[in-house]
Scaffold this motif. Structure first.
Motif, short mmCIF file in Angstrom:
data_model
loop_
_atom_site.label_atom_id
_atom_site.label_comp_id
_atom_site.label_asym_id
_atom_site.label_seq_id
_atom_site.Cartn_x
_atom_site.Cartn_y
_atom_site.Cartn_z
N ALA A 18 27.21 -4.95 -20.08
CA ALA A 18 26.47 -4.69 -21.33
C ALA A 18 25.72 -3.39 -21.20
CB ALA A 18 25.52 -5.84 -21.62
N SER A 19 26.46 -2.30 -21.19
CA SER A 19 25.79 -1.01 -21.03
C SER A 19 26.08 -0.13 -22.23
CB SER A 19 26.22 -0.35 -19.72
OG SER A 19 27.59 -0.04 -19.74
N ILE A 22 28.36 -1.15 -25.63
CA ILE A 22 27.82 -1.97 -26.72
C ILE A 22 27.04 -1.09 -27.70
CG2 ILE A 22 26.36 -3.93 -27.28
CD1 ILE A 22 28.95 -4.62 -25.70
N LEU A 23 26.29 -0.15 -27.17
CA LEU A 23 25.56 0.78 -28.04
C LEU A 23 26.52 1.69 -28.80
CD1 LEU A 23 22.68 1.69 -25.57
CD2 LEU A 23 22.51 0.28 -27.61
N ALA A 24 27.58 2.13 -28.14
CA ALA A 24 28.57 2.98 -28.80
C ALA A 24 29.28 2.21 -29.91
CB ALA A 24 29.56 3.52 -27.79
N MET A 72 20.49 4.61 -32.14
CA MET A 72 21.55 4.10 -31.26
C MET A 72 22.15 5.22 -30.41
SD MET A 72 21.92 0.93 -31.36
CE MET A 72 21.05 -0.29 -32.26
N ILE A 73 22.31 6.41 -30.99
CA ILE A 73 22.84 7.54 -30.22
C ILE A 73 21.85 7.93 -29.13
CG2 ILE A 73 23.39 10.00 -30.36
CD1 ILE A 73 24.65 9.40 -33.12
N THR A 79 20.90 5.71 -21.89
CA THR A 79 21.54 4.74 -21.00
C THR A 79 22.49 5.42 -20.05
OG1 THR A 79 21.34 3.00 -22.66
CG2 THR A 79 22.97 2.67 -20.92
N ILE A 80 23.30 6.35 -20.57
CA ILE A 80 24.23 7.08 -19.71
C ILE A 80 23.48 7.99 -18.76
CG2 ILE A 80 26.06 8.83 -19.74
CD1 ILE A 80 27.03 7.52 -22.35
#
Length: 137
Positions: A18-19, A22-24, A72-73, A79-80
């Motif tokens: 869940a990294s 999911i956001l993408a 979200m972006i 996150t990355i």
């Protein structure tokens, strides 16, 4: 995951499952609904279902077109950017396992992107997002 190395496999799935993907996918969902399909068509479909949106339509237009995709972006990029190599206690997984983990995290995006590309290539962009052939229940 019940064998000797099961904890390592579990940790690999836990670390990467869940990294960023999911956001993408959330960003893609906002883009498809708000920009490709268009919020006017979306709200027309909601009105067909006898739902009165009222003045909240403008709130949803602002949040779905601008605020939510931007948030979200930003979350996806952070996150990355903050992604660390997968480890369990003081053992750091080798590079080829890290690559396998990244592949695992990208798997949820594959069917979505493939089906989107298939429908746009076979039907064309306008026809893929048309609702004229929808049948009433």
């Amino acid at each position: 995951m019940c064998m000797n190395g099961g904890m390592f496999v579990f940790e690999l799935f836990n670390w990467y499952s869940a990294s960023w993907s999911i956001l993408a996918l959330a960003v893609l969902e906002f883009l498809v609904i708000a920009w490709f399909l268009g919020l006017d068509k979306y709200f027309a479909n909601i009105r067909e279902m006898k739902v009165n949106v009222g003045f909240t339509k403008y709130y949803f237009q602002i949040t779905w077109k601008i605020v939510s995709p931007l948030l979200m972006i930003v979350l996806c990029v952070l996150t990355i950017w903050q992604m660390a190599p997968c480890s369990y206690k003081d053992y750091v997984f080798p590079n080829y396992i890290q690559i396998l983990g990244l592949a695992i995290s990208g798997l949820p995006m594959v069917p979505v992107v493939l089906m989107f590309a298939y429908y746009v290539c076979t039907l064309g962009f306008q026809q893929a997002f048309s609702t004229k052939n929808w049948k009433k229940a």
